[in-house]
Scaffold this active site. Structure first.
Site, PDB file in Angstrom:
ATOM      1  N   HIS A 169      -3.974  -1.020  16.051  1.00  0.00           N
ATOM      2  CA  HIS A 169      -4.535  -0.136  15.033  1.00  0.00           C
ATOM      3  C   HIS A 169      -4.993  -0.944  13.826  1.00  0.00           C
ATOM      4  O   HIS A 169      -4.616  -2.104  13.652  1.00  0.00           O
ATOM      5  CB  HIS A 169      -3.493   0.898  14.571  1.00  0.00           C
ATOM      6  CG  HIS A 169      -3.293   2.021  15.552  1.00  0.00           C
ATOM      7  ND1 HIS A 169      -2.491   1.904  16.671  1.00  0.00           N
ATOM      8  CD2 HIS A 169      -3.798   3.276  15.587  1.00  0.00           C
ATOM      9  CE1 HIS A 169      -2.506   3.038  17.342  1.00  0.00           C
ATOM     10  NE2 HIS A 169      -3.298   3.894  16.714  1.00  0.00           N
ATOM     11  N   LYS A 171      -2.660   1.115   8.808  1.00  0.00           N
ATOM     12  CA  LYS A 171      -1.782   2.136   9.403  1.00  0.00           C
ATOM     13  C   LYS A 171      -0.340   1.877   8.979  1.00  0.00           C
ATOM     14  O   LYS A 171       0.177   0.771   9.118  1.00  0.00           O
ATOM     15  CB  LYS A 171      -1.891   2.128  10.930  1.00  0.00           C
ATOM     16  CG  LYS A 171      -1.074   3.229  11.588  1.00  0.00           C
ATOM     17  CD  LYS A 171      -1.383   3.339  13.055  1.00  0.00           C
ATOM     18  CE  LYS A 171      -0.499   4.346  13.767  1.00  0.00           C
ATOM     19  NZ  LYS A 171      -0.603   5.699  13.247  1.00  0.00           N
TER      20      LYS A 171
END
Ligand code: NAP
Length: 209
Positions: free
Chosen positions: A123, A127
């Protein structure tokens, strides 16, 4: 629909809000420092942070408004019970992309035959939670306890590989989110199905497909 949207200016929120408005919905964006005012709305949506989402959801439920939540990294059981008490709905999905939901289904099926498995989730560096909600839901669906490896790097959106090994073979199931618009059909579906769900907590797009 009139929709109160917590995190409307975030990366996921802004992509979803643009499409909700294009589809004719009236969106009330609520940002950090705004009153969490969802009163008079047909539903509230939250794409914020694991720290902010519980208070936003509680405020919306207290105002009699059912919620659709994409924020990951928090535990919704208690607020699900609160929603049930009030005859309202709380729908939470760790991933609104149809491709990711299929990846989770295929991984669950494959794990029945190839039990040695590990998950790599990748990600964007911003995040906040790790492992991702999708990786945890995938692992749960696979029944065993596959190790999860989390990668956080700039330039990524949301990606996941499930690696399953058998004697002399490796099966890789991979999903890549290439644009945040991939979350839009899932959010629209959740909003459409929300009034027909049982009061309380429903988890996962799978439950409404
Ligand atoms: P982001 O770009 O950081 O967006 C979060 C937004 O929420 C920011 O605009 C932030 O404002 C705002 N915010 C923070 N606290 C708030 C509060 N108390 N009230 C209202 N707004 C608040 O992050 P993102 O990438 O969009 O992701 C947001 C969340 O959604 C994460 O938990 C992520 O894992 C999840 N997500 C889920 C899916 C899914 O399919 N389920 C898809 C994408 C993302 P500031 O910037 O001013 O702090």
């Amino acid at each position: 629909m009139r929709i109160a949207f917590f995190g409307a200016e975030g990366k996921a929120g802004s992509a979803v809000v643009a499409r909700l408005e294009a589809a004719g919905h009236e969106v009330r964006g609520i940002e950090v420092g705004d009153e969490p005012d969802a009163s008079g709305c047909d539903a509230a949506v939250d794409f914020t942070t694991p720290e902010a989402a519980p208070a936003n959801v509680r405020a919306a439920l207290e105002q009699g408004v059912s919620c659709v939540v994409g924020t990951t990294g928090w535990e919704p059981a208690e607020l699900g019970a609160f929603a049930a008490e009030k005859g309202l709905r709380l729908f939470v999905a760790p991933n609104f992309s149809i491709g990711a939901v299929l990846m989770m289904r295929f991984a669950a099926e494959a794990a029945r035959h190839l039990p040695r498995a590990e998950i790599i989730e990748l990600h964007n560096e911003a995040k906040k939670d790790a492992p991702s909600g999708t990786a945890r839901a995938t692992a749960e669906g696979m029944g065993g306890d596959p190790s999860i490896h989390s990668v956080r790097l700039p330039g990524l959106i949301a990606h996941q590989e499930v690696l399953l090994a058998g004697e002399g073979q490796l099966l890789t199931i991979r999903h890549d989110t290439l644009a945040r618009e991939s979350f839009v059909p899932g959010v629209l579906l959740a909003l459409e199905k929300l009034p027909g769900l049982p009061p309380g907590l429903t988890v996962g797009l799978d439950a409404i497909l």
